[in-house]
Design a protein around this motif. Structure first.
Motif, short mmCIF file in Angstrom:
data_model
loop_
_atom_site.label_atom_id
_atom_site.label_comp_id
_atom_site.label_asym_id
_atom_site.label_seq_id
_atom_site.Cartn_x
_atom_site.Cartn_y
_atom_site.Cartn_z
N ARG A 146 121.99 93.94 59.11
CA ARG A 146 121.23 95.17 58.97
C ARG A 146 121.41 95.74 57.57
NH1 ARG A 146 116.83 97.51 61.14
NH2 ARG A 146 116.91 99.69 60.68
N ARG A 179 119.62 93.57 55.13
CA ARG A 179 118.18 93.73 55.31
C ARG A 179 117.72 95.01 54.63
NH1 ARG A 179 115.13 97.63 57.64
NH2 ARG A 179 113.03 96.91 57.94
N SER A 214 109.22 97.61 60.31
CA SER A 214 109.56 96.38 61.04
C SER A 214 109.77 95.19 60.11
CB SER A 214 108.45 96.05 62.05
OG SER A 214 107.24 95.80 61.36
N THR A 247 112.53 92.25 60.56
CA THR A 247 113.33 92.57 61.75
C THR A 247 113.33 91.45 62.78
OG1 THR A 247 111.46 93.72 62.72
CG2 THR A 247 113.09 95.07 61.55
#
Length: 164
Positions: A38, A41, A81, A84
């Motif tokens: 996460r 990202r 998104s 994801t």
């Protein structure tokens, strides 16, 4: 068009052992869940949106974007998104992440999130300019077949149902 980012650009090398053990012989779609993924990202998405904002300023506006609008785009990018979904491609023996940030801009989902954060409709000049830059970025992306997104939706729905 959507893109894929090889796992190595998003996950830490420490996760290598996990990737090897997760490998399956067939197509598998799974939401990203580990905290390190996460964080990586978020950094990837912020780097990408910052580059797009610079491109908008240099190539489209020839001026500096309003700071409040730029911050809304950044926050929306992190909440979007983009990247994801993680898909294991048995053919290449690697994980791909989708949808791309450019795809979330082109399908208006990122712009809608940015407008929610901004509290009203964003200036048209900024949204059109960002979509123009995103369309150029999307031209260089490797397309992801539509069935992967269908699998991803089913996977997400089944996980949400299991959580309730």
């Amino acid at each position: 068009g959507s893109s894929s980012i090889p796992d190595e650009t998003i996950e830490n090398k420490d996760d290598q052992d996990v990737k090897e053990s997760d490998a399956k012989d067939d197509v598998e779609v799974m939401p990203m869940s580990s905290k390190t993924t996460r964080i990586d990202r978020d950094r990837l998405v912020l780097n990408e949106i910052n580059k797009m904002i610079l491109d908008v300023e240099e190539k489209e506006l020839e001026d500096i974007m309003d700071d409040e609008v730029a911050d809304c785009f950044r926050e929306a990018a992190v909440k979007s998104s983009a990247y994801t979904l993680r898909w294991y491609d048995a053919f290449t023996d690697s994980f791909l992440h989708c949808p791309s940030l450019a795809a979330t801009i082109l399908d208006f989902t990122l712009i809608e999130k940015a407008e929610e954060i901004y509290g009203e409709e964003l200036p048209l000049l900024y949204t059109v300019s960002l979509r123009s830059v995103a369309s150029y970025a999307a031209q260089d992306e490797m397309p992801i077949p539509e069935y992967i997104y269908r699998l991803a939706e089913k996977s997400t729905e089944s996980e949400e149902a299991a959580a309730h």
